[in-house]
Design a protein around this motif. Structure first.
Motif, PDB file in Angstrom:
ATOM      1  N   SER A 148       0.778  -1.240   0.113  1.00 38.03           N
ATOM      2  CA  SER A 148       0.033   0.158   0.018  1.00 38.03           C
ATOM      3  C   SER A 148       0.791   1.215  -0.185  1.00 38.03           C
ATOM      4  O   SER A 148       0.288   2.350  -0.362  1.00 38.03           O
ATOM      5  N   GLU A 149       2.103   1.218   0.270  1.00 38.25           N
ATOM      6  CA  GLU A 149       2.987   2.380   0.291  1.00 38.25           C
ATOM      7  C   GLU A 149       4.397   1.867   0.000  1.00 38.25           C
ATOM      8  O   GLU A 149       4.852   0.705   0.178  1.00 38.25           O
ATOM      9  N   LYS A 150       5.123   2.800  -0.411  1.00 37.16           N
ATOM     10  CA  LYS A 150       6.698   2.634  -0.926  1.00 37.16           C
ATOM     11  C   LYS A 150       7.277   3.361   0.613  1.00 37.16           C
ATOM     12  O   LYS A 150       7.304   4.427   0.956  1.00 37.16           O
ATOM     13  N   THR A 151       7.995   2.234   1.018  1.00 38.55           N
ATOM     14  CA  THR A 151       9.036   2.603   2.231  1.00 38.55           C
ATOM     15  C   THR A 151      10.450   2.567   2.064  1.00 38.55           C
ATOM     16  O   THR A 151      10.912   1.814   1.442  1.00 38.55           O
ATOM     17  N   ASN A 152      11.350   3.783   2.545  1.00 35.15           N
ATOM     18  CA  ASN A 152      12.725   3.675   2.280  1.00 35.15           C
ATOM     19  C   ASN A 152      13.463   2.506   2.947  1.00 35.15           C
ATOM     20  O   ASN A 152      12.986   2.147   4.140  1.00 35.15           O
ATOM     21  N   SER A 153      14.303   1.846   2.597  1.00 34.87           N
ATOM     22  CA  SER A 153      14.862   0.643   2.963  1.00 34.87           C
ATOM     23  C   SER A 153      15.326   0.936   4.530  1.00 34.87           C
ATOM     24  O   SER A 153      15.328   0.114   5.088  1.00 34.87           O
ATOM     25  N   GLN A 154      15.920   2.037   4.708  1.00 35.68           N
ATOM     26  CA  GLN A 154      16.242   2.241   5.971  1.00 35.68           C
ATOM     27  C   GLN A 154      15.637   2.297   6.981  1.00 35.68           C
ATOM     28  O   GLN A 154      15.610   2.235   8.463  1.00 35.68           O
ATOM     29  N   ASP A 155      14.172   2.387   6.684  1.00 30.64           N
ATOM     30  CA  ASP A 155      12.835   2.469   7.578  1.00 30.64           C
ATOM     31  C   ASP A 155      12.284   1.069   7.682  1.00 30.64           C
ATOM     32  O   ASP A 155      11.508   1.008   8.646  1.00 30.64           O
ATOM     33  N   LEU A 156      12.817   0.216   6.887  1.00 32.45           N
ATOM     34  CA  LEU A 156      12.260  -1.140   7.064  1.00 32.45           C
ATOM     35  C   LEU A 156      12.742  -1.790   8.244  1.00 32.45           C
ATOM     36  O   LEU A 156      13.923  -1.790   8.549  1.00 32.45           O
ATOM     37  N   THR A 157      11.875  -2.882   8.718  1.00 33.31           N
ATOM     38  CA  THR A 157      12.312  -3.895   9.736  1.00 33.31           C
ATOM     39  C   THR A 157      12.968  -4.698   9.043  1.00 33.31           C
ATOM     40  O   THR A 157      12.587  -5.537   8.086  1.00 33.31           O
ATOM     41  N   PRO A 158      14.355  -5.174   9.522  1.00 35.53           N
ATOM     42  CA  PRO A 158      15.225  -5.848   8.743  1.00 35.53           C
ATOM     43  C   PRO A 158      14.679  -7.411   8.635  1.00 35.53           C
ATOM     44  O   PRO A 158      13.967  -7.791   9.691  1.00 35.53           O
ATOM     45  N   VAL A 159      14.838  -8.201   7.754  1.00 40.48           N
ATOM     46  CA  VAL A 159      14.619  -9.654   7.855  1.00 40.48           C
ATOM     47  C   VAL A 159      15.981 -10.488   8.302  1.00 40.48           C
ATOM     48  O   VAL A 159      17.047 -10.001   7.561  1.00 40.48           O
ATOM     49  N   GLN A 160      15.801 -11.163   9.125  1.00 43.95           N
ATOM     50  CA  GLN A 160      17.175 -11.741   9.373  1.00 43.95           C
ATOM     51  C   GLN A 160      17.359 -13.281   8.703  1.00 43.95           C
ATOM     52  O   GLN A 160      16.413 -14.188   8.894  1.00 43.95           O
ATOM     53  N   ARG A 161      18.452 -13.345   7.938  1.00 45.33           N
ATOM     54  CA  ARG A 161      18.637 -14.347   7.182  1.00 45.33           C
ATOM     55  C   ARG A 161      19.672 -15.346   8.047  1.00 45.33           C
ATOM     56  O   ARG A 161      20.808 -14.857   8.374  1.00 45.33           O
ATOM     57  N   ILE A 162      19.566 -16.622   8.346  1.00 43.08           N
ATOM     58  CA  ILE A 162      20.277 -17.388   8.978  1.00 43.08           C
ATOM     59  C   ILE A 162      21.333 -17.888   8.051  1.00 43.08           C
ATOM     60  O   ILE A 162      21.051 -18.405   7.204  1.00 43.08           O
ATOM     61  N   VAL A 163      22.521 -17.696   8.450  1.00 43.06           N
ATOM     62  CA  VAL A 163      23.881 -17.923   7.620  1.00 43.06           C
ATOM     63  C   VAL A 163      24.825 -18.924   8.014  1.00 43.06           C
ATOM     64  O   VAL A 163      25.548 -19.534   7.217  1.00 43.06           O
ATOM     65  N   TRP A 164      24.688 -19.531   9.196  1.00 42.43           N
ATOM     66  CA  TRP A 164      25.355 -20.668   9.818  1.00 42.43           C
ATOM     67  C   TRP A 164      26.923 -20.516   9.852  1.00 42.43           C
ATOM     68  O   TRP A 164      27.588 -21.478   9.997  1.00 42.43           O
ATOM     69  N   ALA A 165      27.346 -19.384   9.717  1.00 44.06           N
ATOM     70  CA  ALA A 165      28.819 -19.176   9.832  1.00 44.06           C
ATOM     71  C   ALA A 165      29.585 -19.553  11.160  1.00 44.06           C
ATOM     72  O   ALA A 165      30.362 -20.046  11.435  1.00 44.06           O
ATOM     73  N   VAL A 166      28.384 -19.299  12.276  1.00 39.53           N
ATOM     74  CA  VAL A 166      28.629 -20.100  13.655  1.00 39.53           C
ATOM     75  C   VAL A 166      27.314 -20.003  14.109  1.00 39.53           C
ATOM     76  O   VAL A 166      26.333 -19.193  14.170  1.00 39.53           O
ATOM     77  N   THR A 167      27.122 -21.289  14.973  1.00 37.77           N
ATOM     78  CA  THR A 167      26.006 -21.736  15.695  1.00 37.77           C
ATOM     79  C   THR A 167      26.544 -22.190  16.929  1.00 37.77           C
ATOM     80  O   THR A 167      27.328 -22.913  17.188  1.00 37.77           O
ATOM     81  N   ALA A 168      25.648 -21.980  18.096  1.00 39.48           N
ATOM     82  CA  ALA A 168      25.795 -22.405  19.116  1.00 39.48           C
ATOM     83  C   ALA A 168      24.490 -23.321  19.779  1.00 39.48           C
ATOM     84  O   ALA A 168      23.515 -22.822  19.568  1.00 39.48           O
ATOM     85  N   TRP A 169      24.746 -24.299  20.583  1.00 35.32           N
ATOM     86  CA  TRP A 169      23.987 -25.118  21.187  1.00 35.32           C
ATOM     87  C   TRP A 169      24.212 -25.484  22.477  1.00 35.32           C
ATOM     88  O   TRP A 169      25.615 -25.747  22.838  1.00 35.32           O
ATOM     89  N   ARG A 170      23.465 -25.554  23.651  1.00 33.82           N
ATOM     90  CA  ARG A 170      23.635 -26.165  24.833  1.00 33.82           C
ATOM     91  C   ARG A 170      23.524 -27.564  24.762  1.00 33.82           C
ATOM     92  O   ARG A 170      22.624 -28.105  24.185  1.00 33.82           O
ATOM     93  N   ARG A 171      24.563 -28.392  25.150  1.00 33.23           N
ATOM     94  CA  ARG A 171      24.697 -29.884  24.987  1.00 33.23           C
ATOM     95  C   ARG A 171      23.461 -30.541  25.437  1.00 33.23           C
ATOM     96  O   ARG A 171      22.824 -31.375  24.742  1.00 33.23           O
ATOM     97  N   ASP A 172      23.181 -30.048  26.686  1.00 32.55           N
ATOM     98  CA  ASP A 172      22.124 -31.087  27.268  1.00 32.55           C
ATOM     99  C   ASP A 172      20.684 -30.871  26.571  1.00 32.55           C
ATOM    100  O   ASP A 172      19.985 -31.765  26.455  1.00 32.55           O
ATOM    101  N   ARG A 173      20.535 -29.834  26.270  1.00 37.66           N
ATOM    102  CA  ARG A 173      19.357 -29.286  25.375  1.00 37.66           C
ATOM    103  C   ARG A 173      19.177 -29.944  24.156  1.00 37.66           C
ATOM    104  O   ARG A 173      18.354 -30.722  23.691  1.00 37.66           O
ATOM    105  N   TYR A 174      20.349 -29.880  23.242  1.00 37.67           N
ATOM    106  CA  TYR A 174      20.486 -30.475  21.967  1.00 37.67           C
ATOM    107  C   TYR A 174      20.194 -32.193  22.195  1.00 37.67           C
ATOM    108  O   TYR A 174      19.405 -32.545  21.453  1.00 37.67           O
ATOM    109  N   LEU A 175      21.011 -32.686  23.137  1.00 42.94           N
ATOM    110  CA  LEU A 175      20.708 -34.106  22.931  1.00 42.94           C
ATOM    111  C   LEU A 175      19.317 -34.424  23.655  1.00 42.94           C
ATOM    112  O   LEU A 175      18.989 -35.593  23.296  1.00 42.94           O
ATOM    113  N   GLU A 176      19.078 -33.857  24.443  1.00 40.94           N
ATOM    114  CA  GLU A 176      17.476 -34.129  25.104  1.00 40.94           C
ATOM    115  C   GLU A 176      16.390 -34.052  23.697  1.00 40.94           C
ATOM    116  O   GLU A 176      15.475 -34.955  23.653  1.00 40.94           O
TER     117      GLU A 176
END
Length: 227
Positions: A148-176
């Motif tokens: 319905s309207e054109k918004t300037n890119s700097q005013d947009l809520t950014p979309v977050q793209r998962i890139v897997w460069a680094v990922t962390a997991w708590r061991r107990d929760r992962y294995l559960e």
């Protein structure tokens, strides 16, 4: 309990043969990853995780440890959930950080920031993301904007793209999650940590490697951070 880095390094690859051994600035990608983990200075142990024994001497020469996973966990059908679970079953720790060698433009400073966020205790899983300040659509419908309207890119809520460069997991929760048949990758409280756009550049082809080399050269020319 310990916080350990785990660098997956499969020997087989289809588009860029032996890509973990591909050279960037004359140094194999796997070595860049090991050195980056050491440079971060926040891990109790650094491990290379591979089905192929050739990675063992490389890890040892760089002061890392070597975990040889079963050979079937290095083929094209193996999933990350499978080899991460097998690694965690063998190595007790509080948190494992999967640091991908094929994302060589992630800097040590970005890695330190990521580890600090995971150490906050707010997350069971933490994903590295690149924030996209562009109009994004999914199946023809707007995600972060409206037709319905054109918004300037700097005013947009950014979309977050998962890139897997680094990922962390708590061991107990992962294995559960593994034991109950749930998806371990996204188990528990999930957090998202923004990294630079180039940190999300993943090496899958020779063209990807050439681009990474160009970025590294540009960083050096202006005295910026490198991997």
């Amino acid at each position: 309990m310990s916080h350990i880095a785990m660098i997956p390094a499969r020997m087989g690859s289809q588009r860029l043969p032996k890509k973990n051994l591909a050279l960037l600035d004359g140094v194999p990608l796997i070595v860049h990853a090991i050195r980056k983990c050491h440079a971060a200075g926040l891990f109790d142990e650094v491990w290379v995780n591979s089905e192929h024994p050739d990675f063992g001497p490389i890890a040892e020469a760089e002061g890392a440890r070597f975990h040889r996973r079963p050979e079937h966990l290095g083929d094209n059908n193996a999933t990350s959930e499978q080899f991460v679970a097998e690694f965690l079953e063998t190595h007790p720790c509080e948190v494992v950080y999967q640091v991908h060698s094929i994302a060589p433009l992630l800097t040590a400073d970005e890695l330190r920031g990521f580890v600090a966020e995971m150490r906050s205790g707010r997350h069971d899983a933490l994903m590295s993301v690149v924030e996209e300040n562009l109009e994004c659509v999914f199946r023809g419908e707007p995600v972060n904007f409206t037709f319905s309207e054109k918004t300037n890119s700097q005013d947009l809520t950014p979309v977050q793209r998962i890139v897997w460069a680094v990922t962390a997991w708590r061991r107990d929760r992962y294995l559960e999650a593994v034991r109950t048949g749930a998806c371990a990758t996204y188990a528990g409280r999930i957090g998202y940590y923004p990294v630079g756009r180039m940190a999300g550049h993943v090496i899958k082809t020779q063209e990807d490697l050439d681009l990474a080399a160009a970025v590294q050269a540009a960083r050096r020319s202006r005295g910026g951070a490198s991997s």
